[in-house]
Design an enzyme around this catalytic site. Sequence first.
Site, mmCIF file in Angstrom:
data_model
loop_
_atom_site.group_PDB
_atom_site.id
_atom_site.type_symbol
_atom_site.label_atom_id
_atom_site.label_comp_id
_atom_site.label_asym_id
_atom_site.label_seq_id
_atom_site.Cartn_x
_atom_site.Cartn_y
_atom_site.Cartn_z
ATOM 1 N N GLY A 48 0.758 -1.086 0.067
ATOM 2 C CA GLY A 48 -0.006 -0.123 0.043
ATOM 3 C C GLY A 48 1.030 1.226 -0.060
ATOM 4 O O GLY A 48 0.792 2.169 0.791
ATOM 5 N N GLU A 71 0.809 -1.390 -4.826
ATOM 6 C CA GLU A 71 -0.294 -0.392 -4.681
ATOM 7 C C GLU A 71 -1.467 -1.024 -5.627
ATOM 8 O O GLU A 71 -1.306 -1.387 -6.659
ATOM 9 C CB GLU A 71 0.319 0.931 -5.166
ATOM 10 C CG GLU A 71 -0.910 1.986 -5.308
ATOM 11 C CD GLU A 71 -1.799 2.148 -3.883
ATOM 12 O OE1 GLU A 71 -1.173 2.360 -2.941
ATOM 13 O OE2 GLU A 71 -2.897 2.389 -4.049
ATOM 14 N N ILE A 72 -2.759 -0.928 -5.156
ATOM 15 C CA ILE A 72 -3.845 -1.512 -5.631
ATOM 16 C C ILE A 72 -4.427 -0.514 -6.643
ATOM 17 O O ILE A 72 -5.076 -1.025 -7.716
ATOM 18 C CB ILE A 72 -4.803 -1.789 -4.712
ATOM 19 C CG1 ILE A 72 -5.889 -3.007 -5.178
ATOM 20 C CG2 ILE A 72 -5.584 -1.016 -3.887
ATOM 21 C CD1 ILE A 72 -6.621 -3.808 -4.375
ATOM 22 N N ASP A 129 -5.753 1.345 5.286
ATOM 23 C CA ASP A 129 -6.967 1.870 5.629
ATOM 24 C C ASP A 129 -7.576 1.204 6.704
ATOM 25 O O ASP A 129 -7.482 0.113 6.960
ATOM 26 C CB ASP A 129 -7.861 1.150 4.284
ATOM 27 C CG ASP A 129 -9.229 1.822 4.090
ATOM 28 O OD1 ASP A 129 -9.815 2.071 5.219
ATOM 29 O OD2 ASP A 129 -9.857 1.782 3.130
ATOM 30 N N THR A 204 6.278 9.273 4.822
ATOM 31 C CA THR A 204 5.289 8.990 4.231
ATOM 32 C C THR A 204 4.268 10.292 4.036
ATOM 33 O O THR A 204 4.309 11.056 4.705
ATOM 34 C CB THR A 204 4.426 7.733 4.785
ATOM 35 O OG1 THR A 204 4.326 8.168 6.224
ATOM 36 C CG2 THR A 204 5.237 6.374 4.863
#
Lengths: 231, 493
Positions: A48, A71-72, A129, A204
């Site tokens: 992610g 990463e999706i 998430d 990040t």
Amino acid sequence: MDWSSYYPVLVATDATKPTPKEGPNADTRYSANWAPLMTKQVEVADIGCGYGGLLFALSPRLPDQLILGLEIRTSVTEFVQEKVKALRSQHASTGDFQNVSCIRANTMKFLPNFFSKSQLSKIFLCFPDPQFKARKHKARIVSTSLNSEYAFVMRPGGKVYTITDVEDLHYWMVEHFDAHRSFERVSEDELEADECVEVMKSETEEGKKVERNRGPKHVAVFRRLEDPPWP
Amino acid sequence: MQHPYHCLVPITAQGDGAKSLLLLACGSNLILASTMNGSIISMWTSDPGVLLATEPGSGGGDEDGRRKKRQRIGTKSGASPRIVKLAVSPHGQHAVAVTDDKCLRVFDIKNDVLTEVSQRTMPKRPCAVKILPDNATILSADKFGDVYSLPLLPSEPDSSHAASGEDPFPETQKAAFKPSATNLTVHTKRNRKALEAQLKQKSFTAKKEALKYATREVDGRERSYIITADRDEHIRVSRGLPHTHVIEGYCLGHSEYVSKLCLVPGTDLLVSGGGDDWLGVWNWTTFALRHKLQLPRGAIASYAASTSAVASERTVDDAKDTLAINVSGLWTVPYMDSSGNHEIAVAVGCERTPLLFLVRSSSLQSSEADSLLFTKLELPAPPLDVVCSENSVIISIDNRQSESERLKAYKISEDDVGLGYQLRIEPDAAWNTRLKCLNDAEQEQHCDDESVDELLYSVATLRKRRAWSSKQGEYGDEDPTNDLTEAGDDIAE
């Protein structure tokens, strides 16, 4: 898995022609499995990775290790891939950023397709998430069954780094990793000596956002233990 | 209308009263039959009331989810829960039936009478169930990726714990878990309550479709493994109890779901099948794909074309191109080779296809053209389950559309007239007479075609709709591209 387009300078130079893939999944009847040899394997995974802040911060700090962001979201993945390309060409003279790349992946389902057993030394789970609703908890990136998969792709002694601003999620992650017999929590003292923790806190995108809002940052790191001997 | 028998399990009891029985599931009926004369010894029918009774309270706590659940149950209420899976303990004294109300029911069959001794509701409906060689532990897998181990005979209620998903959290930890809300976190009381409720349950990964328990000897000591297959093309080999949290490896290579696994006795070979038009032949101890055994598309297509309603508009070639093969059954069956030795063949059934294919276990890795390896058995209707008894093969058939018997027996032998790999399959007259009683038995059964279809043919629904899924959002599960099928390979070393 053909990594040659992700880390082009690390394609083995003597591998001018495709070499039949070796290893546990070799299938000599189907040529689609032929991939160029690489001089290195991915060792660090940011699951992610979002816009890749951590990747680009880790790149100079872990110059000898291959770092991969997973990463999706397709468009976000493309953004990171473009940024990798740009950074590589800006630093062409020094050869920086050749050790980072990004791939679109649903790691909850396909992690073992990307990495073989004991391949990784570090996994980062940064600001995942929170999936607040109980019905969505199964979509959380930390769970007992997923932890078994993380354990599979990690070498003993490797570390999983987690950070979140959501206290609930922090407890959830700690609880699940603590309960998993392949992991132990890393002590606070050890965290302070680990530069990756600092990078994860400050570099990040989410980390910066939380900083601006003066939110809390909950960090927990877990070490992959040796598998128990067979009974 | 006769309801087909959709699950068959042989029971071989050891000891003094050496007997051989057959356990059959027929809708909501469980039938214990003698193999001597096919007579029904005992029958059990599920109680129609339980569906509603067991439901409340098992929901996750979300209002929408609950409403949906209630609606679904509402349409089914009144009907008895139907049996979806059967397993018998190795010593033949207990049987486990999974019913579609998510219940695991244990039966005592010691005295040739089906006595229900326990009924446990699982978090999700089990899709694969096994009783371990210790005759005391049930392994139950569900479509949410969890594998649970339960004691066969529960000593205390609620003592189940996840096997593949590891131990549940100890009570003390659960109590200690009191997340405190801060202004900066966006959770509500309900969220937190739901979170705590969920902690008691196991989490989710890929959907498990098949479950096998395997053992092998290493350095003279037996090691046990749990092998599971899922909708995401994986076959996973984990350690057996007690170290089920250790994944030993993955057999990667399928590009569609994997619905069935079959261990070949006496070898390290594992045969896998699902949505691909080939069977995987693996050495499961090294995770290596030894062979992709191409299923005879042509034969399957000709049947698909001739049986489908729009057959007139489609040629066999059309059907061959668009045909999606869904392997719904893999079984090992015995046969006699030309010199009188007992050998093993693997039987393959494809959903809604009135054929059974047989391939000798010795030729699973053969370099011959795959089409030569299969012996085709034409059946009046699609096979549902296959069971072996005394070297005969009993096949249960979906007889709803045909006049055929529900159970047919065959004997398989090697063809000595030189047909190469072909096997000779002959009806087993003696057995067919014995099965007459079971074939004629009428069971009171409320069933309409649609619901029976749903019960018998669920494998094809596992296929991912790739074009559709690419439109899904962030956590849409399926990968829209085919990249990931290539990702099934290891990194070159």
